[in-house]
Design an enzyme around this catalytic site. Sequence first.
Site, short mmCIF file in Angstrom:
data_model
loop_
_atom_site.label_atom_id
_atom_site.label_comp_id
_atom_site.label_asym_id
_atom_site.label_seq_id
_atom_site.Cartn_x
_atom_site.Cartn_y
_atom_site.Cartn_z
N TYR A 260 23.44 -47.33 41.68
CA TYR A 260 23.35 -48.62 41.79
C TYR A 260 22.69 -49.48 40.39
O TYR A 260 22.89 -50.62 40.96
CB TYR A 260 23.00 -49.18 43.05
CG TYR A 260 24.15 -48.81 43.96
CD1 TYR A 260 25.23 -49.46 43.81
CD2 TYR A 260 23.68 -47.63 44.95
CE1 TYR A 260 26.34 -48.89 44.86
CE2 TYR A 260 24.55 -47.22 45.98
CZ TYR A 260 26.16 -47.95 45.78
OH TYR A 260 26.61 -47.37 47.03
N GLU B 145 29.78 -42.86 37.04
CA GLU B 145 29.75 -42.05 38.58
C GLU B 145 30.01 -40.58 38.78
O GLU B 145 29.08 -39.99 39.20
CB GLU B 145 30.41 -42.85 39.60
CG GLU B 145 30.15 -44.40 39.64
CD GLU B 145 30.47 -45.14 40.44
OE1 GLU B 145 29.72 -46.63 40.64
OE2 GLU B 145 31.71 -44.50 41.16
N HIS C 87 31.54 -45.75 49.72
CA HIS C 87 31.79 -45.93 47.94
C HIS C 87 33.31 -46.32 47.24
O HIS C 87 33.30 -44.73 47.50
CB HIS C 87 30.35 -45.36 47.35
CG HIS C 87 30.12 -45.76 46.34
ND1 HIS C 87 30.18 -46.80 45.26
CD2 HIS C 87 30.35 -44.68 44.70
CE1 HIS C 87 30.39 -47.36 43.91
NE2 HIS C 87 30.56 -45.71 43.78
N LYS D 48 28.80 -42.98 52.65
CA LYS D 48 27.35 -43.16 53.01
C LYS D 48 26.55 -43.09 54.46
O LYS D 48 27.51 -42.79 54.92
CB LYS D 48 27.29 -45.14 53.32
CG LYS D 48 28.18 -45.32 51.63
CD LYS D 48 28.11 -46.62 51.54
CE LYS D 48 28.29 -47.71 50.17
NZ LYS D 48 27.97 -49.35 50.30
N1 UDP Z 1 26.48 -55.29 49.61
C1 UDP Z 1 25.22 -55.58 50.08
N2 UDP Z 1 25.38 -57.21 49.62
C2 UDP Z 1 26.60 -58.08 49.18
C3 UDP Z 1 27.33 -57.36 48.36
C4 UDP Z 1 27.05 -55.25 48.63
O1 UDP Z 1 24.59 -55.20 50.80
O2 UDP Z 1 26.42 -58.84 49.22
C5 UDP Z 1 26.15 -53.28 48.91
C6 UDP Z 1 27.58 -52.79 49.99
O3 UDP Z 1 26.93 -51.41 50.73
C7 UDP Z 1 28.65 -52.81 48.90
C8 UDP Z 1 27.45 -52.43 47.75
O4 UDP Z 1 26.13 -52.97 47.63
O5 UDP Z 1 28.68 -51.63 48.75
C9 UDP Z 1 27.62 -52.38 46.45
O6 UDP Z 1 28.09 -53.74 46.09
P1 UDP Z 1 29.65 -53.64 44.92
O7 UDP Z 1 30.00 -55.36 44.97
O8 UDP Z 1 29.54 -53.20 44.42
O9 UDP Z 1 31.17 -53.73 46.05
P2 UDP Z 1 31.85 -52.20 46.10
O10 UDP Z 1 32.13 -52.13 44.93
O11 UDP Z 1 31.08 -51.43 46.85
O12 UDP Z 1 32.89 -53.07 47.45
MG MG Z 2 31.04 -51.25 43.53
#
Ligand code: UDP
Ligand code: MG
Length: 138
Positions: free
Chosen positions: A50, A127, A116, A10
């Site tokens: 996203y 993706e 990610h 990222k």
């Molecule tokens: N994210 C955030 N706040 C939250 C949860 C997620 O800013 O409360 C962001 C974070 O960068 C995360 C991305 O959104 O990696 C996608 O969220 P996801 O729940 O899919 O988490 P991941 O799969 O990346 O662990």
């Molecule tokens: Mg995710």
Amino acid sequence: MRERTLGIIKPDAVAAKNASKIIDMLEVNGFSIIGMKKIHLTKEQAKKFYIVHRERPFYDSLTTFMSEGPIIVMVLEKENAIEDYRKLMGTTNPKEAEEGTIRKLFGTNIERNAVHGSDSMESANFEIPFFFSELELM
Ligand code: UDP
Ligand code: MG
């Protein structure tokens, strides 16, 4: 089963010059890098990537963050790649992540968490082609 997953370094980790350390961890842990490129997403492109989170309160801030600077997108291949890469990344919130995980080492907070990774075969199937054509992955 040998499978493929989509990994992203990222904007926070690229800007902090942690990309090579993260790539080293991937190789040490047995992932083959099948495709890799550095790109700078527009906000609109980040919103498309996203789209699954469009109803979440963090959607706007997340997509602004993901378009603030260049990222490195990678297709990673390994036995059990999806689950194993999620383990190597650590939990979404770096503060809760296990020692030695990428997010524990390089993440700052729940949004700026360095990497990610696809969370399922279904997400990987959305993706990977989002960033790579079949020709690039031969
Ligand atoms: N994210 C955030 N706040 C939250 C949860 C997620 O800013 O409360 C962001 C974070 O960068 C995360 C991305 O959104 O990696 C996608 O969220 P996801 O729940 O899919 O988490 P991941 O799969 O990346 O662990
Ligand atoms: Mg995710």
